[in-house]
Design an enzyme around this catalytic site. Sequence first.
Site, PDB file in Angstrom:
ATOM      1  N   ASP A  13      12.540   6.328  -5.141  1.00 38.37           N
ATOM      2  CA  ASP A  13      13.588   5.540  -4.476  1.00 38.37           C
ATOM      3  C   ASP A  13      13.085   4.245  -3.836  1.00 38.37           C
ATOM      4  OD1 ASP A  13      15.252   7.553  -5.214  1.00 38.37           O
ATOM      5  OD2 ASP A  13      15.560   8.380  -3.216  1.00 38.37           O
ATOM      6  N   GLY A  54      19.571  -7.016 -17.213  1.00 36.15           N
ATOM      7  CA  GLY A  54      20.600  -8.013 -17.474  1.00 36.15           C
ATOM      8  C   GLY A  54      22.010  -7.472 -17.280  1.00 36.15           C
ATOM      9  N   HIS A  98      18.044  13.065 -13.297  1.00 36.37           N
ATOM     10  CA  HIS A  98      16.637  13.461 -13.204  1.00 36.37           C
ATOM     11  C   HIS A  98      15.786  12.989 -14.367  1.00 36.37           C
ATOM     12  CE1 HIS A  98      18.782  16.022 -10.408  1.00 36.37           C
ATOM     13  NE2 HIS A  98      17.652  16.116  -9.737  1.00 36.37           N
TER      14      HIS A  98
HETATM   15  O1  F6P Z   1      13.469  11.640  -5.042  1.00 34.94           O
HETATM   16  C1  F6P Z   1      14.603  11.171  -4.357  1.00 34.94           C
HETATM   17  C2  F6P Z   1      15.756  11.379  -5.240  1.00 34.94           C
HETATM   18  O2  F6P Z   1      15.389  10.868  -6.466  1.00 34.94           O
HETATM   19  C3  F6P Z   1      17.095  10.783  -4.809  1.00 34.94           C
HETATM   20  O3  F6P Z   1      17.329   9.501  -5.271  1.00 34.94           O
HETATM   21  C4  F6P Z   1      18.084  11.778  -5.370  1.00 34.94           C
HETATM   22  O4  F6P Z   1      19.268  11.785  -4.646  1.00 34.94           O
HETATM   23  C5  F6P Z   1      17.359  13.062  -5.178  1.00 34.94           C
HETATM   24  O5  F6P Z   1      15.993  12.763  -5.366  1.00 34.94           O
HETATM   25  C6  F6P Z   1      17.817  14.173  -6.071  1.00 34.94           C
HETATM   26  O6  F6P Z   1      16.874  15.209  -6.036  1.00 34.94           O
HETATM   27  P1  F6P Z   1      17.096  16.740  -6.328  1.00 34.94           P
HETATM   28  O7  F6P Z   1      18.349  16.855  -7.120  1.00 34.94           O
HETATM   29  O8  F6P Z   1      15.894  17.091  -7.119  1.00 34.94           O
HETATM   30  O9  F6P Z   1      17.135  17.441  -5.038  1.00 34.94           O
END
Ligand code: F6P
Length: 323
Positions: free
Chosen positions: A127, A185, A253
Amino acid sequence: MKTIGVLTSGGDAPGMNACIRAVVRTSLSHGWNVFGVRHGYAGLITGEGAILSSREVSGIIQQGGTILGSARCPEFKTQDGLQKALRKLHQHQIEALVVIGGNGSQAGALALARMGFPVVGVASTIDNDLVGSDITIGVDSALNIALEAIDRLKVTASSHQRAFLVEVMGRDSGYLALMAGIAGGAELISIPEIETTPEDVAQALRASYEHGKAHAIAVVAEGARYNAEALVAYFRDHQERLGFDLRATTLGHVQRGGSPTAYDRLLATRLGAGAVAALVREEHGVLVGMVHGRVQTTPLADIVGKLKPIDPELFALAQVLDR
Ligand code: F6P
Ligand code: ADP
């Protein structure tokens, strides 16, 4: 011989393995052992893990994810959880801890430091929302994965003259969306820090066709007030008036799972080595990050609970480039 612990916590980030490797090998060069704690703070509470040899971190520099595993552990936010973790640290004769993770993980590191345990944090999250590091481990890899997706969507968008929306990660921060939008872009970028309404999105996408473009792409951060789901619902409900529909892709993810780029491997290696160097200097309760191109430490107390603001000049630049 001194034993230090290392753990990875919160959202995994490409480059975490390179960082673990650097922590292990630089520690060994000082004659220290490294105990690899499994599953972040959850494993710290249960005392899960083992000493990592140099061979056990061989061949992982190019792997995404984390060989130690990561976790979100609500129990660690309680006094009871912290006390349990401290007991396990003492049981395993671990004298200091390196915490590789994002904002929440560094809040946990600060909580341990406030209980008198020597901790050093390493800035790691896709992030890039951590104060105390201009860039964090995993950002470059995640950005490149997002870009590849945007480039591919642009091809199909151009073939069909369709409007596309790509949602990238960023719970509280628009950094990934802003950078992916500029580098990809995009015709519109929507981030949590600056409100963009569905009508703003519609106007930007329509303007794209009016300017003679064959495609129209909006990049939206998951934490934006109107995320992909909300925008798709709005466009469906107002399709007749707006005159076009919107296809949305949520990268989710996928962005976290890639192999680390050269940049992330080098950053992670330098920050991991920097964490051990801080412990050698007996500097504790700090975050190790990259500031103006140099490995630097900042007190955890100065960074925890803060969010790195996005650069308004970059947002303004994006507005100029989208025509
Ligand atoms: O690592 C932070 C992050 O990528 C956030 O942007 C996102 O909201 C979160 O992880 C989601 O993570 P998880 O679903 O694995 O708990
Ligand atoms: P990230 O480190 O990627 O931002 P989270 O915000 O989920 O991920 O935090 C990871 C973990 O850090 C949490 O599950 C929790 O165990 C720990 N943590 C977060 N905030 C605190 C806090 N205020 N005190 C102690 N531990 C915390």
